[in-house]
Design a protein around this motif. Structure first.
Motif, PDB file in Angstrom:
ATOM      1  N   LYS A  63       0.867  -1.174   0.006  1.00  0.00           N
ATOM      2  CA  LYS A  63      -0.016  -0.009  -0.200  1.00  0.00           C
ATOM      3  C   LYS A  63       0.818   1.342  -0.031  1.00  0.00           C
ATOM      4  O   LYS A  63       0.443   2.206  -0.621  1.00  0.00           O
ATOM      5  CB  LYS A  63      -0.875   0.065   1.310  1.00  0.00           C
ATOM      6  CG  LYS A  63      -2.009  -1.130   1.083  1.00  0.00           C
ATOM      7  CD  LYS A  63      -2.961  -0.832   2.453  1.00  0.00           C
ATOM      8  CE  LYS A  63      -4.035  -2.030   2.213  1.00  0.00           C
ATOM      9  NZ  LYS A  63      -4.973  -1.632   3.387  1.00  0.00           N
ATOM     10  N   ALA A  67       0.991   4.025  -2.935  1.00  0.00           N
ATOM     11  CA  ALA A  67       0.470   5.555  -2.657  1.00  0.00           C
ATOM     12  C   ALA A  67       1.754   6.576  -3.154  1.00  0.00           C
ATOM     13  O   ALA A  67       1.404   7.569  -3.597  1.00  0.00           O
ATOM     14  CB  ALA A  67       0.297   5.611  -1.215  1.00  0.00           C
ATOM     15  N   GLU A  79      -5.873   9.208  -0.484  1.00  0.00           N
ATOM     16  CA  GLU A  79      -6.521   9.249   0.874  1.00  0.00           C
ATOM     17  C   GLU A  79      -6.258   7.727   1.390  1.00  0.00           C
ATOM     18  O   GLU A  79      -6.145   7.608   2.562  1.00  0.00           O
ATOM     19  CB  GLU A  79      -7.968   9.783   0.631  1.00  0.00           C
ATOM     20  CG  GLU A  79      -8.557   9.885   2.009  1.00  0.00           C
ATOM     21  CD  GLU A  79      -9.762  10.518   2.225  1.00  0.00           C
ATOM     22  OE1 GLU A  79     -10.845  10.055   2.399  1.00  0.00           O
ATOM     23  OE2 GLU A  79      -9.842  11.778   1.699  1.00  0.00           O
ATOM     24  N   LYS A  80      -6.718   6.814   0.636  1.00  0.00           N
ATOM     25  CA  LYS A  80      -6.660   5.430   1.141  1.00  0.00           C
ATOM     26  C   LYS A  80      -6.392   4.531  -0.248  1.00  0.00           C
ATOM     27  O   LYS A  80      -6.747   4.762  -1.312  1.00  0.00           O
ATOM     28  CB  LYS A  80      -8.208   5.305   1.505  1.00  0.00           C
ATOM     29  CG  LYS A  80      -8.660   3.840   2.133  1.00  0.00           C
ATOM     30  CD  LYS A  80      -9.943   3.785   2.608  1.00  0.00           C
ATOM     31  CE  LYS A  80     -10.911   3.664   1.582  1.00  0.00           C
ATOM     32  NZ  LYS A  80     -12.147   3.542   2.456  1.00  0.00           N
ATOM     33  N   ASN A  82      -6.584   0.245  -1.058  1.00  0.00           N
ATOM     34  CA  ASN A  82      -6.973  -0.876  -0.825  1.00  0.00           C
ATOM     35  C   ASN A  82      -6.242  -1.820  -1.906  1.00  0.00           C
ATOM     36  O   ASN A  82      -6.548  -1.497  -3.157  1.00  0.00           O
ATOM     37  CB  ASN A  82      -8.566  -0.918  -0.951  1.00  0.00           C
ATOM     38  CG  ASN A  82      -9.040  -0.151   0.201  1.00  0.00           C
ATOM     39  OD1 ASN A  82      -8.627  -0.046   1.489  1.00  0.00           O
ATOM     40  ND2 ASN A  82     -10.390   0.241  -0.054  1.00  0.00           N
ATOM     41  N   THR A 111      -8.424   5.631  -3.402  1.00  0.00           N
ATOM     42  CA  THR A 111      -9.312   6.688  -3.235  1.00  0.00           C
ATOM     43  C   THR A 111      -8.446   8.009  -2.954  1.00  0.00           C
ATOM     44  O   THR A 111      -7.808   8.156  -2.156  1.00  0.00           O
ATOM     45  CB  THR A 111      -9.920   6.581  -1.831  1.00  0.00           C
ATOM     46  OG1 THR A 111     -10.786   5.168  -2.017  1.00  0.00           O
ATOM     47  CG2 THR A 111     -11.160   7.560  -1.638  1.00  0.00           C
ATOM     48  N   LYS A 113      -8.159  12.410  -2.432  1.00  0.00           N
ATOM     49  CA  LYS A 113      -8.778  13.445  -1.665  1.00  0.00           C
ATOM     50  C   LYS A 113      -9.640  14.221  -2.482  1.00  0.00           C
ATOM     51  O   LYS A 113      -9.611  14.240  -3.620  1.00  0.00           O
ATOM     52  CB  LYS A 113      -7.337  14.217  -1.092  1.00  0.00           C
ATOM     53  CG  LYS A 113      -6.709  13.580   0.126  1.00  0.00           C
ATOM     54  CD  LYS A 113      -5.691  14.461   0.686  1.00  0.00           C
ATOM     55  CE  LYS A 113      -4.790  13.578   1.899  1.00  0.00           C
ATOM     56  NZ  LYS A 113      -3.996  14.557   2.290  1.00  0.00           N
TER      57      LYS A 113
END
Length: 123
Positions: A63, A67, A79-80, A82, A111, A113
């Motif tokens: 992850k 990112a 933001e996230k 998965n 996801t 921002k």
């Protein structure tokens, strides 16, 4: 005097964090190996309306690496993240043929921002 030194160290570390957040992440050759390709499908089109994207990624990526790669390549803040491992399906025996198998894929659903958007080329 020892108390003053401790207070100075704390203020230096807090200012170092503020400059670290503003630092731009540079894309290197390895960064482009993490994100294989964006996944273009009906599901990903619906996700894009909600501010999310789907990517096929390297099988060894995590992850945090995903990112960092998103931030470096597209200049947006995720933001996230998965991650899903989709195992390949065994396809049945065809006429005079052996059984086959689709490839195993590792996917990342990112996801973004609010206000951030990744523009993909459309035909």
């Amino acid at each position: 005097m020892a108390e003053k030194k401790v207070k100075e160290v704390k203020t230096e570390s807090s200012s170092a964090k503020a400059t670290a957040d503003k630092k731009k992440v540079a894309a290197t050759a390895g960064t482009y190996d993490i994100l294989r390709r964006p996944i273009i499908s009906e599901k990903s089109a619906k996700m894009a309306e909600a501010g999310a994207m789907a990517f096929e990624i390297d099988a060894r990526a995590g992850k945090r690496e995903v990112a960092k790669a998103i931030k470096a390549i597209y200049n947006v803040s995720p933001e996230k993240v998965n991650i899903v491992n989709q195992k390949g399906k065994v396809k049945g025996k065809r006429f005079h043929g052996a059984a086959g198998k689709t490839k195993t894929v590792k996917k990342a659903y990112v996801t973004l921002k609010a206000g951030d958007k990744i523009e993909m080329a459309s035909a």
